[in-house]
Design an enzyme around this catalytic site. Structure first.
Site, PDB file in Angstrom:
ATOM      1  N   GLY A  37     -18.215  -2.657   0.187  1.00  0.00           N
ATOM      2  CA  GLY A  37     -18.170  -2.835  -1.273  1.00  0.00           C
ATOM      3  C   GLY A  37     -17.363  -1.735  -1.941  1.00  0.00           C
ATOM      4  O   GLY A  37     -17.725  -1.258  -3.009  1.00  0.00           O
ATOM      5  N   ARG A  38     -16.272  -1.313  -1.273  1.00  0.00           N
ATOM      6  CA  ARG A  38     -15.388  -0.234  -1.750  1.00  0.00           C
ATOM      7  C   ARG A  38     -16.161   1.081  -1.890  1.00  0.00           C
ATOM      8  O   ARG A  38     -15.859   1.911  -2.746  1.00  0.00           O
ATOM      9  CB  ARG A  38     -14.701  -0.601  -3.074  1.00  0.00           C
ATOM     10  CG  ARG A  38     -13.787  -1.826  -2.961  1.00  0.00           C
ATOM     11  CD  ARG A  38     -13.020  -2.057  -4.236  1.00  0.00           C
ATOM     12  NE  ARG A  38     -12.288  -3.318  -4.227  1.00  0.00           N
ATOM     13  CZ  ARG A  38     -11.003  -3.451  -3.889  1.00  0.00           C
ATOM     14  NH1 ARG A  38     -10.306  -2.410  -3.548  1.00  0.00           N
ATOM     15  NH2 ARG A  38     -10.418  -4.633  -3.919  1.00  0.00           N
ATOM     16  N   SER A  40     -13.070  -4.713   2.431  1.00  0.00           N
ATOM     17  CA  SER A  40     -14.047  -3.970   1.617  1.00  0.00           C
ATOM     18  C   SER A  40     -15.488  -4.274   2.053  1.00  0.00           C
ATOM     19  O   SER A  40     -16.342  -4.608   1.219  1.00  0.00           O
ATOM     20  CB  SER A  40     -13.856  -4.249   0.115  1.00  0.00           C
ATOM     21  OG  SER A  40     -12.555  -3.923  -0.318  1.00  0.00           O
ATOM     22  N   PRO A  41     -15.780  -4.153   3.358  1.00  0.00           N
ATOM     23  CA  PRO A  41     -17.123  -4.497   3.830  1.00  0.00           C
ATOM     24  C   PRO A  41     -18.198  -3.532   3.345  1.00  0.00           C
ATOM     25  O   PRO A  41     -19.385  -3.824   3.446  1.00  0.00           O
ATOM     26  CB  PRO A  41     -16.982  -4.439   5.358  1.00  0.00           C
ATOM     27  CG  PRO A  41     -15.855  -3.479   5.593  1.00  0.00           C
ATOM     28  CD  PRO A  41     -14.900  -3.702   4.462  1.00  0.00           C
ATOM     29  N   SER A  99     -22.437   2.654   0.280  1.00  0.00           N
ATOM     30  CA  SER A  99     -22.638   3.829   1.134  1.00  0.00           C
ATOM     31  C   SER A  99     -23.917   4.582   0.785  1.00  0.00           C
ATOM     32  O   SER A  99     -24.413   5.382   1.570  1.00  0.00           O
ATOM     33  CB  SER A  99     -21.454   4.787   1.005  1.00  0.00           C
ATOM     34  OG  SER A  99     -21.470   5.385  -0.273  1.00  0.00           O
ATOM     35  N   TYR A 115       0.855  -1.188   0.000  1.00  0.00           N
ATOM     36  CA  TYR A 115       0.000   0.000   0.000  1.00  0.00           C
ATOM     37  C   TYR A 115       0.893   1.240   0.000  1.00  0.00           C
ATOM     38  O   TYR A 115       1.509   1.574   1.022  1.00  0.00           O
ATOM     39  CB  TYR A 115      -0.933   0.033   1.216  1.00  0.00           C
ATOM     40  CG  TYR A 115      -1.926  -1.113   1.330  1.00  0.00           C
ATOM     41  CD1 TYR A 115      -2.244  -1.921   0.237  1.00  0.00           C
ATOM     42  CD2 TYR A 115      -2.581  -1.393   2.527  1.00  0.00           C
ATOM     43  CE1 TYR A 115      -3.159  -2.970   0.347  1.00  0.00           C
ATOM     44  CE2 TYR A 115      -3.495  -2.425   2.641  1.00  0.00           C
ATOM     45  CZ  TYR A 115      -3.766  -3.209   1.547  1.00  0.00           C
ATOM     46  OH  TYR A 115      -4.678  -4.245   1.655  1.00  0.00           O
TER      47      TYR A 115
HETATM   48  N1  NAP Z   1      -6.525  -8.421   1.378  1.00  0.00           N
HETATM   49  C1  NAP Z   1      -6.794  -7.723   0.301  1.00  0.00           C
HETATM   50  O1  NAP Z   1      -6.510  -8.132  -0.826  1.00  0.00           O
HETATM   51  C2  NAP Z   1      -7.477  -6.376   0.441  1.00  0.00           C
HETATM   52  C3  NAP Z   1      -8.044  -5.741  -0.684  1.00  0.00           C
HETATM   53  C4  NAP Z   1      -8.688  -4.514  -0.510  1.00  0.00           C
HETATM   54  C5  NAP Z   1      -8.758  -3.940   0.746  1.00  0.00           C
HETATM   55  N2  NAP Z   1      -8.177  -4.557   1.815  1.00  0.00           N
HETATM   56  C6  NAP Z   1      -8.222  -3.965   3.180  1.00  0.00           C
HETATM   57  O2  NAP Z   1      -9.575  -3.691   3.529  1.00  0.00           O
HETATM   58  C7  NAP Z   1      -9.721  -2.333   3.901  1.00  0.00           C
HETATM   59  C8  NAP Z   1     -11.116  -1.836   3.586  1.00  0.00           C
HETATM   60  O3  NAP Z   1     -11.459  -2.034   2.248  1.00  0.00           O
HETATM   61  P1  NAP Z   1     -11.688  -0.852   1.213  1.00  0.00           P
HETATM   62  O4  NAP Z   1     -11.147   0.407   1.773  1.00  0.00           O
HETATM   63  O5  NAP Z   1     -11.223  -1.371  -0.086  1.00  0.00           O
HETATM   64  O6  NAP Z   1     -13.278  -0.768   1.054  1.00  0.00           O
HETATM   65  P2  NAP Z   1     -14.510  -0.388   1.979  1.00  0.00           P
HETATM   66  O7  NAP Z   1     -14.098  -0.326   3.383  1.00  0.00           O
HETATM   67  O8  NAP Z   1     -15.600  -1.296   1.576  1.00  0.00           O
HETATM   68  O9  NAP Z   1     -14.884   1.057   1.418  1.00  0.00           O
HETATM   69  C9  NAP Z   1     -14.042   2.159   1.474  1.00  0.00           C
HETATM   70  C10 NAP Z   1     -14.735   3.302   0.783  1.00  0.00           C
HETATM   71  O10 NAP Z   1     -15.939   3.623   1.457  1.00  0.00           O
HETATM   72  C11 NAP Z   1     -15.929   4.962   1.907  1.00  0.00           C
HETATM   73  N3  NAP Z   1     -16.518   4.960   3.262  1.00  0.00           N
HETATM   74  C12 NAP Z   1     -15.985   4.456   4.401  1.00  0.00           C
HETATM   75  N4  NAP Z   1     -16.844   4.612   5.426  1.00  0.00           N
HETATM   76  C13 NAP Z   1     -17.948   5.245   4.935  1.00  0.00           C
HETATM   77  C14 NAP Z   1     -19.155   5.686   5.512  1.00  0.00           C
HETATM   78  N5  NAP Z   1     -19.427   5.523   6.803  1.00  0.00           N
HETATM   79  N6  NAP Z   1     -20.055   6.300   4.701  1.00  0.00           N
HETATM   80  C15 NAP Z   1     -19.788   6.499   3.386  1.00  0.00           C
HETATM   81  N7  NAP Z   1     -18.662   6.070   2.777  1.00  0.00           N
HETATM   82  C16 NAP Z   1     -17.746   5.461   3.552  1.00  0.00           C
HETATM   83  C17 NAP Z   1     -14.486   5.388   1.902  1.00  0.00           C
HETATM   84  O11 NAP Z   1     -14.399   6.777   1.648  1.00  0.00           O
HETATM   85  P3  NAP Z   1     -13.096   7.666   2.003  1.00  0.00           P
HETATM   86  O12 NAP Z   1     -11.961   7.033   1.247  1.00  0.00           O
HETATM   87  O13 NAP Z   1     -13.471   9.019   1.501  1.00  0.00           O
HETATM   88  O14 NAP Z   1     -12.904   7.633   3.445  1.00  0.00           O
HETATM   89  C18 NAP Z   1     -13.909   4.571   0.733  1.00  0.00           C
HETATM   90  O15 NAP Z   1     -14.185   5.221  -0.493  1.00  0.00           O
HETATM   91  C19 NAP Z   1      -8.587  -1.613   3.147  1.00  0.00           C
HETATM   92  O16 NAP Z   1      -8.273  -0.378   3.728  1.00  0.00           O
HETATM   93  C20 NAP Z   1      -7.473  -2.632   3.259  1.00  0.00           C
HETATM   94  O17 NAP Z   1      -6.838  -2.515   4.532  1.00  0.00           O
HETATM   95  C21 NAP Z   1      -7.560  -5.774   1.677  1.00  0.00           C
END
Ligand code: NAP
Length: 327
Positions: free
Chosen positions: A208-209, A205-206, A213, A57
């Site tokens: 859904g990225r 990505s709980p 939201s 990252y």
């Molecule tokens: N193992 C793997 O291959 C893998 C792959 C992907 C991710 N991950 C891990 O999983 C973590 C989470 O996944 P993710 O970040 O991909 O997806 P996510 O948590 O599903 O979604 C993140 C997105 O949602 C927005 N968001 C967060 N909280 C919100 C809320 N309360 N209301 C509205 N929008 C909201 C964020 O906005 P902002 O950015 O503006 O805050 C960002 O655009 C990553 O940070 C990483 O550590 C692991």
């Protein structure tokens, strides 16, 4: 109160809501270290203990950011999980997967240095390398446990068969894979396997990225945002996916919550860890509050039905990215 779960059969009991730190360094547009540090501090204040990062990252930037947060003191209870195995050039998506013993040793030393810790609390294989027996990878990791360099081993995006084979070599503490109302493949085999083997499941990505939201705007993403490459986020597909959020909105209104909070509460109700990612204090606070939102069995059943596997269209990764999952 955030519900708690054990991190594997003999791991610590931790709040089930963690923080995904990836977007603080790369993939989701602009980053700002000062703002990210505020989010990290507030998360810790609010009781979040699992902080999720990876060496790739921001090509080490994310681990260095976490080192700054850890070095502020009073962070002994924070558990930083990191990952190795994906090699890529800065700013590029093209990558190779390397699980060789030599690379594992090298990557582990580099992460220890960047994080400024003596031992990594949870070290994940970010992607299993096709053609390399998982037993060999686990042996290399077991040697790192023996040497005191890592405390626990995790696997990301593996198949349940790979998990079972790995677990016979050395206990696996956690499996991290994508899991949300948009992506429910894990329910068929992986979640039952984790329950059976007493391995923690960590939903990445709980939200859904961001799709869940209810406020997602494809046009507002920066040109470099990684989601622009994903089939699920292509404009015509996204247009259709965004029409599917009605049930989520109805339940959110009834519960005086946001769709994101209901989506998170649904994941937590499945008895797994969730690591939503955010760079924003307000979202962080909403996500922590979602951990106290108890959906009724009827709400959960409605969500299960409305978002049956396959409800959202478009693959979650490119064809190249899909080769690395369920490995
Ligand atoms: N193992 C793997 O291959 C893998 C792959 C992907 C991710 N991950 C891990 O999983 C973590 C989470 O996944 P993710 O970040 O991909 O997806 P996510 O948590 O599903 O979604 C993140 C997105 O949602 C927005 N968001 C967060 N909280 C919100 C809320 N309360 N209301 C509205 N929008 C909201 C964020 O906005 P902002 O950015 O503006 O805050 C960002 O655009 C990553 O940070 C990483 O550590 C692991």
């Amino acid at each position: 109160m955030i519900p708690t779960l054990p991190l594997g059969a003999d791991g610590p009991v931790l709040p089930a809501l963690g923080l995904g730190c990836m977007g603080m360094s790369e993939f989701y547009g602009e980053t700002d270290d000062k703002r990210s540090l505020l989010v990290l501090r507030r998360a810790h204040e609010l009781g979040v203990r699992m902080f999720d990062t990876a060496d790739m990252y921001g090509n080490g930037h994310n681990e260095e950011l976490l080192a700054r947060f850890l070095s502020e003191g009073g962070r002994d209870s924070a558990l930083v999980a990191t990952k190795f195995g994906i090699r890529k050039a800065p700013g590029e998506y093209a990558r190779t997967i390397d699980n060789s013993t030599e690379y594992i040793r090298e990557a582990c030393e580099a992460s220890l240095q960047r994080l400024g810790v003596e031992r990594i609390a949870l070290y994940y294989v970010h992607r299993a390398e096709t053609g390399r027996p998982i037993e060999d990878t686990m042996m290399a990791l077991a040697n790192l446990v023996q040497a005191g360099k890592i405390a626990r081993i995790g696997l990301s995006e593996v198949s349940d068969d790979t998990l079972r084979r790995a677990h016979t070599v050395h206990p696996v503490a956690a499996v991290q894979s994508e899991y949300s109302l948009t992506t429910r493949d894990m329910e068929a085999e992986m979640l039952p396997a984790c329950r059976e083997l007493e391995i923690a499941f960590v939903a990445y990505s709980p939200l859904g990225r961001g799709l869940l939201s209810g406020a997602f705007d494809l046009d507002a993403l920066s040109e470099s945002d990684f989601r622009r490459n994903l089939p699920r986020f292509s404009s015509s597909t996204m247009e259709e996916n965004l029409t599917r959020l009605d049930t989520l909105r109805v339940i959110a209104d009834r519960r005086e919550a946001t769709p994101a909070q209901v989506a998170l509460a649904w994941v937590l109700a499945k008895g797994v860890f969730a690591i939503p990612g955010t760079k924003q204090l307000s979202y962080l606070e909403q996500n922590v509050a979602a951990a106290s939102l108890r959906l009724s069995p009827d709400d959960i059943a409605r969500l299960d039905r409305a978002y049956a596997p396959g409800s959202f269209i478009g693959e979650r990764y490119t064809a190249e990215g899909m080769k690395g999952v369920n490995a």
